[in-house]
Design an enzyme around this catalytic site. Structure first.
Site, PDB file in Angstrom:
ATOM      1  N   LYS A  21       0.875  -1.169   0.000  1.00 16.79           N
ATOM      2  CA  LYS A  21       0.000   0.000   0.000  1.00 16.79           C
ATOM      3  C   LYS A  21       0.907   1.211   0.000  1.00 16.79           C
ATOM      4  CE  LYS A  21      -2.483   2.778   2.759  1.00 16.79           C
ATOM      5  NZ  LYS A  21      -3.315   3.233   3.875  1.00 16.79           N
ATOM      6  N   GLY A  23      -7.697   9.594   9.029  1.00 17.49           N
ATOM      7  CA  GLY A  23      -7.978   9.789  10.449  1.00 17.49           C
ATOM      8  C   GLY A  23      -8.975  10.893  10.753  1.00 17.49           C
ATOM      9  N   GLY A  55     -10.827   8.142   5.766  1.00 12.24           N
ATOM     10  CA  GLY A  55     -11.847   9.167   5.951  1.00 12.24           C
ATOM     11  C   GLY A  55     -13.200   8.682   6.443  1.00 12.24           C
ATOM     12  N   THR A  58      -8.863   4.072  11.564  1.00 12.40           N
ATOM     13  CA  THR A  58      -9.243   4.882  12.722  1.00 12.40           C
ATOM     14  C   THR A  58     -10.707   4.715  13.107  1.00 12.40           C
ATOM     15  OG1 THR A  58      -7.604   6.456  11.935  1.00 12.40           O
ATOM     16  CG2 THR A  58      -9.033   7.197  13.701  1.00 12.40           C
TER      17      THR A  58
END
Lengths: 254, 66
Positions: free
Chosen positions: A96, A157, A184, A206
């Site tokens: 990634k 985040g 997001g 997150t």
């Protein structure tokens, strides 16, 4: 079934392993999410604290597909270096790829990202590129050899949800490689809305780790991704600016 | 012998190879990756790759991340 570079994955939800309150909570949340692809970061071993067994010790590589990231890298060269270390530490050629351009928003450095993608693709890496929601960049990443393009829903985040559904839909409609929205998403409705745009998957961290009940949220996200995908495939009704009654207008009493 | 390991200058008693260095640092070679003077040392050759005074060593592993 999600398919990236010829490899099939059992879930369209991909999850990170950062910021959990404990390893136990992380493991239970990942299990509850149903995710198979799990991202990890490459960092220095802390030589003075041997209680810190790396995350491999907890995750194991049989159950999950470990996807090394280049998080925290601010140049193409740095990201390439981390990608190579990640490939050596891990079990596959997938990476990634993140090349960050701004510390405050963590928005990608598009020029660096494209340069690193081209180099890594030639080295045999299967590059999944974290990018902004810009169509032209997405097209260039695909042309440079990325096996998946990962536009953000909103900054990493932030939990702001899907800021630009139109751009995400546009990217999906124009690319051949899978489009996986990365970053997001804040709660289940965000995930559902993202999947309703027709994208191939979502990567999140997150939203799970910082939920009050990470395991509960992981389960909700797994359901939301499935629901959003199913709704996309089913095809939504047209939007109308006027009401249309659902019950017959005829047969009413005098 | 003095080596820079993960950014810190360290004195290592006697390690002639990367593998011996890892053993001295009490690390399992299967769970870490070593970069010696910016070059990744692949696991099959850690036992035969020498370390020398002044080398810059990075030892990394996977941690939680998104």
């Amino acid at each position: 079934m999600l398919k990236i570079a010829g490899r099939e994955f059992r879930s369209r939800l991909l999850v990170g392993t950062g910021k959990y309150r404990s390893n136990d909570e992380m493991l239970r949340a990942i299990a509850a999410s149903g995710a198979e692809v799990v991202t990890v970061a490459v960092r220095r071993v802390n030589l003075d604290r041997h209680d810190e067994a790396g995350i491999l010790h907890h995750l194991g590589s049989e159950r999950y597909f470990l996807l090394a990231n280049t998080a925290g890298c601010y140049s193409a060269d740095e990201a390439i270096r981390y990608a190579r270390l990640g490939r050596e530490a891990g079990f596959n050629d997938f990476v990634k790829l993140e090349v960050i351009g701004d510390k405050e928003t963590l928005l990608p450095d598009v020029a660096g990202l494209l340069a690193a993608t081209a180099v890594l693709a030639v080295e045999g890496f299967k590059v999944m590129a974290y990018t902004n929601d810009d169509l032209v960049t997405a097209l260039r990443l695909e042309a440079a050899g990325a096996v998946a393009v990962m536009p953000l829903a909103s900054p990493i985040g932030s939990g702001l949800g899907l800021l630009n559904p139109y751009f995400i839909r546009t990217i999906k409609s124009r690319l051949t490689v899978p489009v996986i929205v990365d970053a997001g998403v804040g709660t289940a409705s965000d995930a559902c809305l993202v999947m309703e745009q027709g994208v191939d998957g979502i990567l999140m961290n997150t939203a799970l780790a910082e939920a009050q009940d990470a395991i509960g949220m992981a389960k909700a996200m797994g359901l939301a991704v499935e629901a959003g995908r199913a709704a996309y495939l089913a095809g939504r009704m047209p939007r109308r600016e006027v009401a249309v009654p659902s019950s017959p207008a005829t047969g009413m009493l005098d | 012998m003095q080596l820079t390991i993960n950014g810190d200058l360290r004195t290592i008693a006697d390690a002639r190879t990367v593998e011996q260095l890892l053993v001295q640092l009490n690390l399992d070679p299967r769970t870490v990756v070593v970069e010696l003077n910016r070059e990744i040392i692949r696991r099959p050759v850690i036992a035969t790759t020498p370390v020398a005074e002044g080398d810059v060593v990075e030892i990394v592993h996977f941690v939680g991340g998104g």
